[in-house]
Design a protein around this motif. Structure first.
Motif, PDB file in Angstrom:
ATOM      1  N   PHE A  87       0.842  -1.190   0.000  1.00 37.99           N
ATOM      2  CA  PHE A  87       0.000   0.000   0.000  1.00 37.99           C
ATOM      3  C   PHE A  87       0.882   1.246   0.000  1.00 37.99           C
ATOM      4  CE2 PHE A  87      -2.262  -3.394   2.346  1.00 37.99           C
ATOM      5  CZ  PHE A  87      -3.334  -3.567   1.474  1.00 37.99           C
ATOM      6  N   CYS A  88       0.293   2.394   0.329  1.00 35.57           N
ATOM      7  CA  CYS A  88       1.047   3.642   0.424  1.00 35.57           C
ATOM      8  C   CYS A  88       1.154   4.008   1.907  1.00 35.57           C
ATOM      9  CB  CYS A  88       0.374   4.761  -0.368  1.00 35.57           C
ATOM     10  SG  CYS A  88       1.383   6.240  -0.534  1.00 35.57           S
ATOM     11  N   GLU A  89       2.358   3.976   2.437  1.00 33.56           N
ATOM     12  CA  GLU A  89       2.572   4.192   3.864  1.00 33.56           C
ATOM     13  C   GLU A  89       3.647   5.248   4.069  1.00 33.56           C
ATOM     14  OE1 GLU A  89       4.725   1.382   6.885  1.00 33.56           O
ATOM     15  OE2 GLU A  89       2.637   0.741   6.724  1.00 33.56           O
ATOM     16  N   TYR A  90       3.373   6.219   4.955  1.00 34.25           N
ATOM     17  CA  TYR A  90       4.276   7.350   5.154  1.00 34.25           C
ATOM     18  C   TYR A  90       4.937   7.330   6.535  1.00 34.25           C
ATOM     19  CZ  TYR A  90       2.711   9.879   0.986  1.00 34.25           C
ATOM     20  OH  TYR A  90       2.450  10.250  -0.306  1.00 34.25           O
ATOM     21  N   THR A  91       6.208   7.745   6.551  1.00 36.96           N
ATOM     22  CA  THR A  91       6.915   8.081   7.774  1.00 36.96           C
ATOM     23  C   THR A  91       7.549   9.442   7.537  1.00 36.96           C
ATOM     24  OG1 THR A  91       7.412   5.767   8.315  1.00 36.96           O
ATOM     25  CG2 THR A  91       8.763   7.456   9.359  1.00 36.96           C
ATOM     26  N   ILE A  92       7.139  10.447   8.331  1.00 35.06           N
ATOM     27  CA  ILE A  92       7.627  11.818   8.130  1.00 35.06           C
ATOM     28  C   ILE A  92       8.301  12.290   9.412  1.00 35.06           C
ATOM     29  CG2 ILE A  92       7.002  14.191   7.552  1.00 35.06           C
ATOM     30  CD1 ILE A  92       4.572  13.129   6.083  1.00 35.06           C
ATOM     31  N   ARG A  93       9.552  12.740   9.271  1.00 35.90           N
ATOM     32  CA  ARG A  93      10.296  13.272  10.410  1.00 35.90           C
ATOM     33  C   ARG A  93      10.722  14.704  10.094  1.00 35.90           C
ATOM     34  NH1 ARG A  93      12.139   7.909   9.970  1.00 35.90           N
ATOM     35  NH2 ARG A  93      11.713   6.641  11.815  1.00 35.90           N
ATOM     36  N   MET A  94      10.350  15.632  10.983  1.00 36.42           N
ATOM     37  CA  MET A  94      10.680  17.042  10.778  1.00 36.42           C
ATOM     38  C   MET A  94      10.751  17.762  12.121  1.00 36.42           C
ATOM     39  SD  MET A  94       7.081  18.624   9.341  1.00 36.42           S
ATOM     40  CE  MET A  94       7.209  17.767   7.782  1.00 36.42           C
ATOM     41  N   VAL A 133       3.155  21.349  12.134  1.00 32.69           N
ATOM     42  CA  VAL A 133       1.825  21.794  11.698  1.00 32.69           C
ATOM     43  C   VAL A 133       1.673  21.702  10.183  1.00 32.69           C
ATOM     44  CG1 VAL A 133       1.491  23.330  13.651  1.00 32.69           C
ATOM     45  CG2 VAL A 133       2.657  24.189  11.612  1.00 32.69           C
ATOM     46  N   LEU A 134       2.798  21.545   9.472  1.00 31.76           N
ATOM     47  CA  LEU A 134       2.766  21.480   8.009  1.00 31.76           C
ATOM     48  C   LEU A 134       2.871  20.043   7.492  1.00 31.76           C
ATOM     49  CD1 LEU A 134       5.192  24.464   7.292  1.00 31.76           C
ATOM     50  CD2 LEU A 134       2.692  24.502   7.298  1.00 31.76           C
ATOM     51  N   GLU A 135       2.829  19.071   8.395  1.00 27.33           N
ATOM     52  CA  GLU A 135       3.015  17.670   7.988  1.00 27.33           C
ATOM     53  C   GLU A 135       1.972  17.213   6.981  1.00 27.33           C
ATOM     54  OE1 GLU A 135       2.866  13.288  10.111  1.00 27.33           O
ATOM     55  OE2 GLU A 135       3.843  14.939  11.172  1.00 27.33           O
ATOM     56  N   GLU A 136       0.712  17.569   7.198  1.00 25.50           N
ATOM     57  CA  GLU A 136      -0.349  17.146   6.280  1.00 25.50           C
ATOM     58  C   GLU A 136      -0.174  17.755   4.894  1.00 25.50           C
ATOM     59  OE1 GLU A 136      -2.915  14.960   6.110  1.00 25.50           O
ATOM     60  OE2 GLU A 136      -1.926  14.161   7.885  1.00 25.50           O
ATOM     61  N   PRO A 186       9.814  31.582  10.986  1.00 25.93           N
ATOM     62  CA  PRO A 186       9.815  32.700  10.033  1.00 25.93           C
ATOM     63  C   PRO A 186       8.539  32.689   9.190  1.00 25.93           C
ATOM     64  CG  PRO A 186      11.937  31.575  10.036  1.00 25.93           C
ATOM     65  CD  PRO A 186      10.996  30.737  10.849  1.00 25.93           C
ATOM     66  N   THR A 187       8.088  33.835   8.768  1.00 28.53           N
ATOM     67  CA  THR A 187       6.815  33.949   8.052  1.00 28.53           C
ATOM     68  C   THR A 187       6.811  33.178   6.732  1.00 28.53           C
ATOM     69  OG1 THR A 187       7.614  36.008   7.083  1.00 28.53           O
ATOM     70  CG2 THR A 187       6.283  36.164   9.094  1.00 28.53           C
ATOM     71  N   ASP A 188       7.947  33.067   6.063  1.00 28.64           N
ATOM     72  CA  ASP A 188       7.983  32.397   4.759  1.00 28.64           C
ATOM     73  C   ASP A 188       8.516  30.972   4.854  1.00 28.64           C
ATOM     74  OD1 ASP A 188      10.507  33.100   5.469  1.00 28.64           O
ATOM     75  OD2 ASP A 188      11.129  33.754   3.467  1.00 28.64           O
ATOM     76  N   LEU A 189       8.514  30.385   6.068  1.00 24.56           N
ATOM     77  CA  LEU A 189       9.059  29.035   6.240  1.00 24.56           C
ATOM     78  C   LEU A 189       8.238  27.986   5.495  1.00 24.56           C
ATOM     79  CD1 LEU A 189      11.415  27.687   7.674  1.00 24.56           C
ATOM     80  CD2 LEU A 189       9.898  27.161   9.568  1.00 24.56           C
ATOM     81  N   GLU A 190       6.908  28.158   5.475  1.00 30.18           N
ATOM     82  CA  GLU A 190       6.062  27.200   4.775  1.00 30.18           C
ATOM     83  C   GLU A 190       6.381  27.163   3.283  1.00 30.18           C
ATOM     84  OE1 GLU A 190       1.337  26.452   3.659  1.00 30.18           O
ATOM     85  OE2 GLU A 190       1.874  27.666   5.414  1.00 30.18           O
ATOM     86  N   ALA A 191       6.508  28.319   2.666  1.00 28.90           N
ATOM     87  CA  ALA A 191       6.834  28.367   1.233  1.00 28.90           C
ATOM     88  C   ALA A 191       8.190  27.744   0.964  1.00 28.90           C
ATOM     89  CB  ALA A 191       6.813  29.815   0.746  1.00 28.90           C
TER      90      ALA A 191
END
Length: 291
Positions: A31-38, A44-47, A126-131
């Motif tokens: 299947f499709c399975e995720y592991t995300i480390r940050m 808050v930006l994981e999704e 920082p304000t532009d971290l998401e971008a």
């Protein structure tokens, strides 16, 4: 286009404050399975990261690693645990009084008590971290896609090669199969003639041959195999994820080959069955790598 489930992509994005590194690794999975480390300030930006990855990845085990470098990402504040400090001073005064000590509690004494000082880290986003994060992730996904596509093309070439060899064997067996009954009929006639001194009727031989032909008839299995081979070849040219369909076709092909092996009462066909099963194992192994 065939896409491999195995791949690696890396990219970085930076501004004057921070530098973000995105690494993405994918391996085989049903299947499709995720592991995300940050870092914490990016959780808050994981999704959003996962949603972006879903545009590129449909199947496989996905590991995403995000690291951030920058001096202004964390603010440190020092606080004093006044309750604990009061207890220390009170105890020191009691010790002084009990043993008639002359010295008093000094600031230097208090600084030695590290436990009363608490350091807190406050994440600064920082304000532009998401971008910046999405720029790094998008770049890593593009690099991952290139690698998975290139490996997928190599897999497709190998699969086509193995499939061609398999199809040629199927055609050969189909052309050879009718002679099995004729050979059996000839052997039966000779054997019965020896046992009955030539008194057996031809109709009896024909009847026995017909019974044998019905038992070892593999035309249906061969026809289905030809259909599976064609479907397999056509599926390799499709654009959507095809791994599961190819895996199903290999299972069906293996089932037909097993039936042929159990029906065919002939050493030549048995030899070809062994070769077909060997090719199917190679196909199955490669199909496990396809998205």
């Amino acid at each position: 286009m065939v896409t491999s489930m195995t791949g690696y992509g890396r990219e970085e994005a930076a501004n004057e404050q921070v530098k973000i590194f995105a690494e993405i690794k994918t391996v085989n999975h049903r299947f499709c399975e995720y592991t995300i480390r940050m870092p914490r300030q990016l959780l808050v930006l994981e999704e959003k990261v996962k949603k972006k990855a879903n545009q590129y990845i449909r199947r496989g085990r996905v590991e995403i690693f995000i690291t951030v470098e920058g001096d202004s990402l964390v603010s440190k504040n020092v606080k004093i645990d006044w309750d604990l400090a009061d207890q220390y001073v009170s105890l020191m005064d009691k010790v002084k009084g009990k043993y008639n000590l002359e010295s008093s509690v000094t600031l230097q004494d208090m600084l030695q008590l590290e436990s009363i000082f608490v350091t807190e880290e406050v994440p600064i986003v920082p304000t532009d971290l998401e971008a910046l994060l999405m720029e790094a992730v998008s770049g890593a996904l593009e690099n991952l896609k290139k690698m998975r596509t290139q490996e997928g093309q190599e897999l497709a070439q190998d699969l086509q090669h193995q499939l061609k060899k398999f199809g040629e064997i199927v055609v050969g067996v189909k052309n050879y199969a009718p002679s099995v009954v004729e050979k059996y009929k000839a052997r039966l006639a000779i054997k019965l003639a020896e046992l009955t001194e030539g008194l057996i009727e031809d109709s009896r031989i024909v009847t026995e041959a017909a019974i044998f032909a019905d038992k070892c008839d593999i035309n249906e299995e061969l026809t289905r195999l030809e259909s599976h081979v064609q479907q397999f070849s056509e599926t390799l040219t499709h654009g959507e994820p095809i791994g599961r369909k190819l895996d199903f076709l290999v299972q069906e092909m293996n089932r037909e080959v097993n039936t042929i092996g159990s029906k065919a009462n002939d050493s030549t066909i048995t030899k070809e069955v062994v070769e077909m099963k060997s090719l199917l194992e190679k196909l199955k192994e490669q199909v496990q790598n396809i998205e």
